[in-house]
Write an enzyme that holds these catalytic residues in place. Structure first.
Site, PDB file in Angstrom:
ATOM      1  N   SER A 262      73.112 -85.748  49.139  1.00 20.71           N
ATOM      2  CA  SER A 262      73.585 -85.360  50.467  1.00 20.71           C
ATOM      3  C   SER A 262      74.929 -86.002  50.750  1.00 20.71           C
ATOM      4  CB  SER A 262      72.575 -85.805  51.526  1.00 20.71           C
ATOM      5  OG  SER A 262      72.681 -87.205  51.711  1.00 20.71           O
ATOM      6  N   LYS A 263      75.564 -85.491  51.796  1.00 21.43           N
ATOM      7  CA  LYS A 263      76.854 -86.032  52.191  1.00 21.43           C
ATOM      8  C   LYS A 263      76.738 -87.514  52.524  1.00 21.43           C
ATOM      9  CE  LYS A 263      79.803 -85.533  56.166  1.00 21.43           C
ATOM     10  NZ  LYS A 263      80.635 -86.678  55.852  1.00 21.43           N
ATOM     11  N   ARG A 264      75.576 -87.879  53.065  1.00 24.50           N
ATOM     12  CA  ARG A 264      75.373 -89.283  53.435  1.00 24.50           C
ATOM     13  C   ARG A 264      75.430 -90.225  52.226  1.00 24.50           C
ATOM     14  NH1 ARG A 264      70.360 -89.246  55.918  1.00 24.50           N
ATOM     15  NH2 ARG A 264      70.653 -87.016  56.250  1.00 24.50           N
ATOM     16  N   ASP A 267      79.039 -90.806  51.587  1.00 23.90           N
ATOM     17  CA  ASP A 267      79.635 -91.731  52.556  1.00 23.90           C
ATOM     18  C   ASP A 267      79.226 -93.165  52.253  1.00 23.90           C
ATOM     19  OD1 ASP A 267      80.698 -89.543  53.794  1.00 23.90           O
ATOM     20  OD2 ASP A 267      79.161 -89.412  55.348  1.00 23.90           O
TER      21      ASP A 267
END
Ligand code: GLU
Length: 505
Positions: A262-264, A267
């Site tokens: 996921s994008k998380r 990050d």
């Protein structure tokens, strides 16, 4: 069937920036099309107007341009099977909805959201299917007159697919083999909604694949649960003979732990999950992209190609053309592929080494200029040659290389303590005399003379070179000393030596 021309498609929904998993899907479609002399179609699946995000389509197209993945047909490319944007194909879908309705393969349902909710409360795990459809308000339970009346009154309705119970549905998957499910687990999927006069994903997808003469559907594993329904839809239309073959690609998984990437994760661990930087039009939040992070498109392609597929050899570096030669969709793994972003960085490093100094210099030159240094391309290229094996990204070069262009103004304290001895000032003064007398200041011109002086004097070579390095570079690291001094030239080398003697004593 085997004679059929290979035509594949990449069919994103423009709901935001293209996820890196989508890029891999497009890449595998591209490789498959190329290796079979086939065609790759770019279709936009935008029937869900609530999820439409402006700019997403342009973003997707720009991503593929950057990556060098070329389409033969589709939105912005033209072709004989258009329009390629589903929102422009409403009338076509309506026609096919009517075919299913008139053949009794689909029916009209008027159940309101409240009625559906009430049923869900009444029946555990309620599913709209062969067991429950006769309890609902639809054209199977209402009379023709009632149905016509409701339609005339402008009542909103949906069209549902009538899934026969008690059947085995087989999906022939090029990666997973025969995937068989019981039709009873399927619900009567909504194919069309009168509210927005648009089909749902399932109907539009099947109709378009058929009309666009798609031979193979290569897509992410998340679509595997939809595949049995798609097979049934092909049958309902009588299109079994031209049904595409399926390949459902393994999921991309988190670099560590379990679950979908996921994008998380990006990050948190500091890597991009999108090809290009993206600014969310609503929140103005910026998500990093591989391009802006300094990755080469070739490295991203190479990295992605090996996420879920491997050539069965030790070879890891492949150009796009080489991938076209060796890629084999049937050898993709069935289980998810860990998104090992460190490997992505490794690939970028390999491509820095693979690319010519001139090419890297072209990218590095603007960075040098931005730091206020006016250097010829030749000098930038020399520095690139000496330093590129030490970095993973071009932008990492400047901090390591600035000393070539800008004299140190201070000296690393730890290195001074360790490497600048009581006698270093004296030795460096002597060295500057030796160097001052050298006519030919090339590496070959300096090295033997300096070495002979060190030997004659009985100095420790390490002592001399460490102090020399500290004087010229300011820290204890860097390429070969004579590489540096010959690059700087006699005048600058002597100037830096004198400054160091003055400051360090
Ligand atoms: N529109 C779907 C997506 O966004 C396409 C699925 C498919 O390839 O069938 O992934």
């Amino acid at each position: 069937m085997s004679e059929r021309k290979v035509r594949v498609r990449f069919a994103p929904s423009p709901t935001g920036p293209l996820h890196i998993g989508g890029v891999r899907t497009a890449l595998y479609n591209y490789l498959f099309a190329r290796q079979h002399g086939g065609e790759l179609v770019f279709r936009i699946e935008d029937t869900d107007s609530h999820r439409y995000v402006p700019g997403a389509e342009e973003y997707i197209l720009e991503s593929f341009k950057w990556l060098g993945i070329k389409f033969d047909e589709g939105v912005s490319f033209g072709g004989n099977h258009g329009p390629y944007r589903q929102s422009e194909r409403r009338e076509i879908y309506r026609e096919y909805v009517d075919i299913l309705l008139s053949s009794g393969k689909a029916y009209v349902a008027f159940d309101t959201p409240e009625e559906l909710e009430a049923k869900r409360k009444e029946i555990n795990n309620f599913q709209y299917d062969s067991h429950t459809r006769m309890q609902m308000r639809n054209s199977l339970t209402l009379s023709k007159e009632e149905v016509d009346q409701l339609m005339d009154d402008g009542q909103q309705y949906v069209v549902r697919f009538k899934v026969e119970s008690g059947m085995d549905v087989h999906v022939d998957d090029m990666i997973r083999g025969d995937v068989c499910i019981k039709s009873d687990i399927l619900d009567d999927k909504v194919l069309y909604k009168s509210a927005d006069e648009l089909p749902t994903y399932h109907l539009a997808n099947i109709v378009d694949d058929h009309l666009m003469e798609i031979s193979h559907v290569i897509r992410g594993e998340e679509w595997l649960p939809s595949a049995p329904l798609h097979v049934l839809l092909y049958r309902a239309f009588g299109w079994e003979d031209t049904m595409p073959r399926f390949a459902h690609l393994p999921l991309l998984l988190k670099p560590e732990g379990k679950g979908k990437l996921s994008k998380r994760d990006g990050d948190r661990l500091g890597f991009p999950v999108f090809p290009l930087e993206w600014e969310d039009p609503k929140t103005e939040e910026i998500s990093s992209g591989f391009r802006e992070s300094g990755y080469f498109p070739e490295a991203v392609i190479n990295f992605l190609a090996l996420l879920g597929w491997n050539p069965g050899t030790e070879q890891e570096l492949f150009t796009l053309d080489e991938l076209v030669q060796v890629f084999d969709i049937t050898k993709c793994s069935r289980s998810g592929a860990k998104f090992d972003y460190q490997k992505g960085i490794w690939f970028n490093h390999e491509y820095i080494l693979k690319k010519s100094d001139a090419e890297i210099a072209k990218q590095f030159a603007p960075i040098v200029a931005n730091n206020g240094v006016d250097a010829t391309m030749e000098r930038v290229q020399t520095v690139v040659h000496l330093m590129k094996d030490r970095v993973n990204f071009v932008q990492e070069l400047w901090p390591l290389c600035s000393f070539f262009f800008i004299a140190p103004t201070e000296y690393d304290e730890k290195t001074v303590k360790k490497r600048w001895k009581d006698y270093s000032g004296q030795q460096m003064a002597e060295l500057s005399k030796v160097l001052g007398d050298i006519e030919d200041f090339s590496i070959e011109g300096q090295e033997p003379i300096v070495m002979k002086w060190v030997e004659d004097k009985g100095y420790k070579l390490g002592d001399v070179m460490n102090a020399f390095r500290l004087a010229l570079v300011g820290i204890g690291k860097g390429p070969g000393m004579f590489d540096i001094s010959s690059f700087l030239g006699k005048e600058e080398t002597l100037r830096r030596l004198h400054t160091a003697i003055e400051i360090l004593g």
